[in-house]
Write a protein that holds these residues in place. Structure first.
Motif, PDB file in Angstrom:
ATOM      1  N   ALA A  29     -14.820  -7.801  -1.637  1.00 42.79           N
ATOM      2  CA  ALA A  29     -14.082  -8.045  -0.398  1.00 42.79           C
ATOM      3  C   ALA A  29     -12.593  -8.236  -0.678  1.00 42.79           C
ATOM      4  O   ALA A  29     -11.745  -7.717   0.059  1.00 42.79           O
ATOM      5  CB  ALA A  29     -14.650  -9.271   0.318  1.00 42.79           C
ATOM      6  N   ALA A  30     -12.263  -8.951  -1.742  1.00 40.20           N
ATOM      7  CA  ALA A  30     -10.857  -9.165  -2.093  1.00 40.20           C
ATOM      8  C   ALA A  30     -10.189  -7.838  -2.447  1.00 40.20           C
ATOM      9  O   ALA A  30      -9.056  -7.568  -2.027  1.00 40.20           O
ATOM     10  CB  ALA A  30     -10.744 -10.134  -3.264  1.00 40.20           C
ATOM     11  N   ARG A  33      -9.707  -5.844   0.812  1.00 39.19           N
ATOM     12  CA  ARG A  33      -8.584  -6.365   1.591  1.00 39.19           C
ATOM     13  C   ARG A  33      -7.256  -5.928   0.999  1.00 39.19           C
ATOM     14  O   ARG A  33      -6.321  -5.549   1.713  1.00 39.19           O
ATOM     15  CB  ARG A  33      -8.645  -7.891   1.667  1.00 39.19           C
ATOM     16  CG  ARG A  33      -9.639  -8.426   2.670  1.00 39.19           C
ATOM     17  CD  ARG A  33      -9.474  -9.917   2.886  1.00 39.19           C
ATOM     18  NE  ARG A  33      -9.599 -10.701   1.659  1.00 39.19           N
ATOM     19  CZ  ARG A  33     -10.740 -11.183   1.170  1.00 39.19           C
ATOM     20  NH1 ARG A  33     -11.870 -10.953   1.812  1.00 39.19           N
ATOM     21  NH2 ARG A  33     -10.753 -11.885   0.071  1.00 39.19           N
ATOM     22  N   CYS A  34      -7.171  -5.959  -0.328  1.00 42.42           N
ATOM     23  CA  CYS A  34      -5.928  -5.569  -0.995  1.00 42.42           C
ATOM     24  C   CYS A  34      -5.630  -4.091  -0.756  1.00 42.42           C
ATOM     25  O   CYS A  34      -4.503  -3.726  -0.430  1.00 42.42           O
ATOM     26  CB  CYS A  34      -6.024  -5.850  -2.493  1.00 42.42           C
ATOM     27  SG  CYS A  34      -4.536  -5.401  -3.404  1.00 42.42           S
ATOM     28  N   ALA A  36      -6.720  -2.194   1.690  1.00 39.46           N
ATOM     29  CA  ALA A  36      -6.405  -2.000   3.107  1.00 39.46           C
ATOM     30  C   ALA A  36      -4.976  -2.440   3.414  1.00 39.46           C
ATOM     31  O   ALA A  36      -4.249  -1.769   4.153  1.00 39.46           O
ATOM     32  CB  ALA A  36      -7.392  -2.763   3.981  1.00 39.46           C
ATOM     33  N   ALA A  37      -4.563  -3.556   2.844  1.00 44.96           N
ATOM     34  CA  ALA A  37      -3.208  -4.049   3.081  1.00 44.96           C
ATOM     35  C   ALA A  37      -2.169  -3.143   2.425  1.00 44.96           C
ATOM     36  O   ALA A  37      -1.114  -2.877   2.998  1.00 44.96           O
ATOM     37  CB  ALA A  37      -3.062  -5.470   2.549  1.00 44.96           C
ATOM     38  N   CYS A  50      -3.428  -2.856  -6.656  1.00 43.09           N
ATOM     39  CA  CYS A  50      -4.466  -3.895  -6.572  1.00 43.09           C
ATOM     40  C   CYS A  50      -5.180  -4.049  -7.910  1.00 43.09           C
ATOM     41  O   CYS A  50      -6.389  -4.266  -7.969  1.00 43.09           O
ATOM     42  CB  CYS A  50      -5.457  -3.539  -5.475  1.00 43.09           C
ATOM     43  SG  CYS A  50      -4.716  -3.404  -3.853  1.00 43.09           S
ATOM     44  N   GLU A  53      -7.185  -7.404  -8.546  1.00 43.85           N
ATOM     45  CA  GLU A  53      -8.434  -7.464  -7.785  1.00 43.85           C
ATOM     46  C   GLU A  53      -9.455  -6.480  -8.343  1.00 43.85           C
ATOM     47  O   GLU A  53     -10.640  -6.781  -8.436  1.00 43.85           O
ATOM     48  CB  GLU A  53      -8.187  -7.169  -6.305  1.00 43.85           C
ATOM     49  CG  GLU A  53      -7.414  -8.241  -5.583  1.00 43.85           C
ATOM     50  CD  GLU A  53      -5.896  -8.128  -5.769  1.00 43.85           C
ATOM     51  OE1 GLU A  53      -5.436  -7.250  -6.525  1.00 43.85           O
ATOM     52  OE2 GLU A  53      -5.188  -8.937  -5.150  1.00 43.85           O
TER      53      GLU A  53
END
Length: 70
Positions: A29-30, A33-34, A36-37, A50, A53
């Motif tokens: 998930a981390a 999120r990275c 996606a951001a 990323c 991560e």
């Protein structure tokens, strides 16, 4: 000599993948999120954006794979 054994071993490893992924949900998930951001908006996703991560997720997979009986 048949390559059948190779395919059987590969399928066995792939069958374990969902269980390994389930055990690393927080890291996955981390990383998601990275990514996606980092790729959001008009910005392009850059290599190693990323990395921290990704390495955490990779380490989690490696630990889970070692702990899982074959």
């Amino acid at each position: 000599m048949s390559g059948r054994g190779v395919w059987l071993r590969a399928r066995a490893r792939l069958r374990r993948f969902p269980a390994l992924l389930a055990g690393c949900g927080e890291q996955a998930a981390a990383y998601g999120r990275c990514v996606a951001a980092a790729a959001g908006g008009t910005a392009e996703l850059r290599r190693d954006a990323c990395l921290e991560e990704f390495r955490a997720l990779q380490d989690c997979f490696a630990r889970a794979a070692k702990a899982t009986p074959k």
